[in-house]
Write an enzyme that holds these catalytic residues in place. Structure first.
Site, PDB file in Angstrom:
ATOM      1  N   LYS A 102       0.858  -1.183   0.000  1.00  0.00           N
ATOM      2  CA  LYS A 102       0.000   0.000   0.000  1.00  0.00           C
ATOM      3  C   LYS A 102       0.890   1.227   0.000  1.00  0.00           C
ATOM      4  CE  LYS A 102      -4.412   1.076   0.040  1.00  0.00           C
ATOM      5  NZ  LYS A 102      -5.550   0.332  -0.523  1.00  0.00           N
ATOM      6  N   ASN A 217     -15.496   6.461  -5.893  1.00  0.00           N
ATOM      7  CA  ASN A 217     -15.453   5.353  -6.852  1.00  0.00           C
ATOM      8  C   ASN A 217     -16.247   4.156  -6.356  1.00  0.00           C
ATOM      9  OD1 ASN A 217     -13.986   2.591  -7.424  1.00  0.00           O
ATOM     10  ND2 ASN A 217     -13.780   3.836  -9.254  1.00  0.00           N
TER      11      ASN A 217
HETATM   12  P1  NAD Z   1     -12.868   7.969  -3.215  1.00  0.00           P
HETATM   13  O1  NAD Z   1     -11.879   8.996  -2.882  1.00  0.00           O
HETATM   14  O2  NAD Z   1     -13.270   7.792  -4.643  1.00  0.00           O
HETATM   15  O3  NAD Z   1     -14.212   8.233  -2.364  1.00  0.00           O
HETATM   16  C1  NAD Z   1     -14.228   8.374  -0.976  1.00  0.00           C
HETATM   17  C2  NAD Z   1     -15.624   8.831  -0.570  1.00  0.00           C
HETATM   18  O4  NAD Z   1     -15.705   8.875   0.849  1.00  0.00           O
HETATM   19  C3  NAD Z   1     -15.968  10.230  -1.081  1.00  0.00           C
HETATM   20  O5  NAD Z   1     -17.339  10.290  -1.441  1.00  0.00           O
HETATM   21  C4  NAD Z   1     -15.742  11.099   0.161  1.00  0.00           C
HETATM   22  O6  NAD Z   1     -16.515  12.298   0.146  1.00  0.00           O
HETATM   23  C5  NAD Z   1     -16.196  10.148   1.243  1.00  0.00           C
HETATM   24  N1  NAD Z   1     -15.657  10.503   2.563  1.00  0.00           N
HETATM   25  C6  NAD Z   1     -14.374  10.767   2.891  1.00  0.00           C
HETATM   26  N2  NAD Z   1     -14.284  11.091   4.195  1.00  0.00           N
HETATM   27  C7  NAD Z   1     -15.542  11.036   4.686  1.00  0.00           C
HETATM   28  C8  NAD Z   1     -16.098  11.278   5.957  1.00  0.00           C
HETATM   29  N3  NAD Z   1     -15.341  11.659   6.975  1.00  0.00           N
HETATM   30  N4  NAD Z   1     -17.438  11.125   6.123  1.00  0.00           N
HETATM   31  C9  NAD Z   1     -18.222  10.747   5.075  1.00  0.00           C
HETATM   32  N5  NAD Z   1     -17.737  10.498   3.840  1.00  0.00           N
HETATM   33  C10 NAD Z   1     -16.424  10.652   3.655  1.00  0.00           C
HETATM   34  O7  NAD Z   1     -12.301   6.603  -2.610  1.00  0.00           O
HETATM   35  P2  NAD Z   1     -12.692   5.108  -3.006  1.00  0.00           P
HETATM   36  O8  NAD Z   1     -11.686   4.621  -3.995  1.00  0.00           O
HETATM   37  O9  NAD Z   1     -14.137   5.031  -3.318  1.00  0.00           O
HETATM   38  O10 NAD Z   1     -12.371   4.349  -1.633  1.00  0.00           O
HETATM   39  C11 NAD Z   1     -13.289   4.286  -0.555  1.00  0.00           C
HETATM   40  C12 NAD Z   1     -12.892   3.168   0.391  1.00  0.00           C
HETATM   41  O11 NAD Z   1     -12.860   1.931  -0.339  1.00  0.00           O
HETATM   42  C13 NAD Z   1     -11.504   3.299   1.029  1.00  0.00           C
HETATM   43  O12 NAD Z   1     -11.526   2.720   2.314  1.00  0.00           O
HETATM   44  C14 NAD Z   1     -10.628   2.461   0.112  1.00  0.00           C
HETATM   45  O13 NAD Z   1      -9.450   2.009   0.753  1.00  0.00           O
HETATM   46  C15 NAD Z   1     -11.576   1.332  -0.192  1.00  0.00           C
HETATM   47  N6  NAD Z   1     -11.263   0.569  -1.398  1.00  0.00           N
HETATM   48  C16 NAD Z   1     -11.136   1.182  -2.618  1.00  0.00           C
HETATM   49  C17 NAD Z   1     -10.901   0.405  -3.742  1.00  0.00           C
HETATM   50  C18 NAD Z   1     -10.841   0.984  -5.130  1.00  0.00           C
HETATM   51  O14 NAD Z   1     -10.783   0.202  -6.099  1.00  0.00           O
HETATM   52  N7  NAD Z   1     -10.897   2.293  -5.310  1.00  0.00           N
HETATM   53  C19 NAD Z   1     -10.742  -0.976  -3.617  1.00  0.00           C
HETATM   54  C20 NAD Z   1     -10.876  -1.565  -2.356  1.00  0.00           C
HETATM   55  C21 NAD Z   1     -11.146  -0.773  -1.267  1.00  0.00           C
END
Ligand code: NAD
Length: 414
Positions: A102, A217
């Site tokens: 990571k 996402n």
């Molecule tokens: P992203 O940046 O696209 O979206 C994050 C979302 O969370 C946004 O809508 C943001 O406004 C919201 N957010 C952030 N802080 C917040 C808070 N304090 N209260 C409420 N909402 C809040 O990120 P992502 O890629 O969608 O990732 C989200 C989660 O999924 C993370 O934990 C990430 O590690 C995990 N994840 C992502 C992927 C991937 O393929 N992108 C894969 C596995 C896991």
């Protein structure tokens, strides 16, 4: 408990359950490599700012390290170690031939212009280039990074090594070796796990209600895929605010609105709702898809959902887990629910290595196969070892496989 302590706690619970040999357990416990770098970046106003960057390889026993790069103001080495550890277990659970890594940069990307963000992304790769490589460590997107950022990073790496090596990074734009179906993959995986869980636990998915925390996402694609399965989205919140409509939100319209306004806040025809309201909404399914440590011991007693499908990494604290179990809430763990992304990253890497590109149908069918198999395996492992919860079952199965790889490499005497 801090996030890294939570990851260690879950690993320890699994090692104990399996009565794993101490020599083997010691190797599984510790991240293999943790690197911290300073990233000087020229800002648009002529000044130079220095950002902290991190990359952790938890393990490459089962294959090249794999894991996203996060841009967030709260990123630090401990958080990166926790996320890298989860990646090793996630990949092992899904049987994709990667280890766990990571990365991240401590930055609030909202404060940077696009040109500054590009310079930061390229600098990150320059400072860590020795670590990365398609057979060593393969990054991907995470919070606040996306295909555009992956494109800059791929280009920087390929320029530095003076050859094309698309398998260096996944989640790339299609034009430079990305995979069809990658952007939606984590959200799609969430919907497949939800569908299987509803089948297993006797919930009619048609008209079942869902609340989602986070609409980036993962959250937005989870909403889209669940909507296609007939699930009714009633509450969503992001970092700016949230919206609630007990009659159901129009998901395609909400996605369009969120793209245009960079938030769901203010979506017409809804009541306002905050994080607490979403996490404790009266729904069948709760999908935390924002950040770690959201469902705490304070929130857990008020959770009303029957099933939690963890889209974010580490959204539930161990203390909350205990409360949820007592309440009979079925908590499905992150390493099972959100591995759709790394699975399609694996397909992207395979396509880059072979030069043969798959149809979206082939990607989605293969993803379906991997997710359903992992779900069934976790259910079976819970029974096999009489695990107290699905999280423990998922970690046990993964730890067994990591242990096998370590033994096969001869890192311990057997
Ligand atoms: P992203 O940046 O696209 O979206 C994050 C979302 O969370 C946004 O809508 C943001 O406004 C919201 N957010 C952030 N802080 C917040 C808070 N304090 N209260 C409420 N909402 C809040 O990120 P992502 O890629 O969608 O990732 C989200 C989660 O999924 C993370 O934990 C990430 O590690 C995990 N994840 C992502 C992927 C991937 O393929 N992108 C894969 C596995 C896991």
């Amino acid at each position: 408990m801090k996030f890294y302590e939570v990851a260690v706690y879950e690993v320890e619970r699994a090692l104990k359950k399996l009565e794993m040999d101490e020599s083997l357990a010691n190797i599984i416990r510790e991240p293999q490599k943790s690197v911290e770098v300073s990233l000087p970046v020229k800002m648009d106003d002529g000044t130079t700012k220095v950002f902290k960057g991190y990359r952790v390889i938890h393990s490459d026993a089962t294959g090249p390290a794999k894991g996203g790069i996060r841009f967030h103001q709260d990123v630090d080495l401990e958080e990166t170690k926790a996320l890298a550890t989860l990646m090793t277990f996630k990949c092992a659970l899904f049987g994709v031939p990667f280890g766990g890594g990571k990365g991240g940069v401590k930055v609030d990307p909202r404060e940077l212009s696009e040109a500054e963000l590009e310079r930061l992304s390229r600098q990150y790769i320059r400072q860590l280039r020795e670590i990365f490589g398609q057979d060593k460590d393969v990054p991907a997107p995470d919070v606040n990074t996306n295909p555009k950022v992956m494109g800059w990073m791929a280009d920087e790496f390929e320029t530095l090594v003076n050859k094309l090596e698309p398998g260096i990074i996944t989640g790339k734009p299609l034009a430079i070796g990305g995979s069809l179906g990658r952007t939606s993959a984590t959200g799609k995986g969430i919907s497949i796990v939800t569908r299987e869980a509803c089948k297993k636990f006797g919930i009619n998915i048609q008209g079942a209600t869902v609340a989602i925390q986070g609409f980036g996402n993962v959250g937005s694609f989870a909403a889209k895929c669940l909507d296609e399965l007939g699930v009714k989205l009633v509450a969503v919140v992001d970092v700016y605010g949230g919206v609630y409509n007990p009659d159901g939100l129009n998901v395609p319209e909400l996605i369009k609105y969120a793209k245009e306004n960079k938030t769901v806040k203010g979506f017409p025809g809804c009541q306002e709702i905050d994080n607490y309201g979403v996490l404790t909404a009266d729904v069948d399914i709760l999908v935390p898809a924002a950040l770690e440590g959201q469902i705490t011991e304070e929130i857990a007693p008020d959770v009303k959902a029957k099933i939690i499908v963890e889209a974010a990494n580490g959204p539930t604290t161990p203390e909350a887990d205990v409360i949820l179990a007592e309440k009979g809430v079925i908590a499905l763990p992150d390493i099972l629910c959100n591995a759709g992304g790394v699975t399609v990253s694996y397909f992207e890497w395979v396509q880059n290595r072979t030069g043969l590109y798959w149809s979206e149908e082939k990607v989605n069918n293969s993803l379906e196969e991997y997710v359903v198999r992992a779900f069934d395996n976790v259910i079976a492992t819970k029974e096999k070892y009489n695990c107290p919860d699905y999280r423990n079952a998922a970690f046990c199965l993964a730890a067994e496989r990591i242990g096998e790889a370590i033994k096969a490499r001869g890192w311990v005497n057997y």
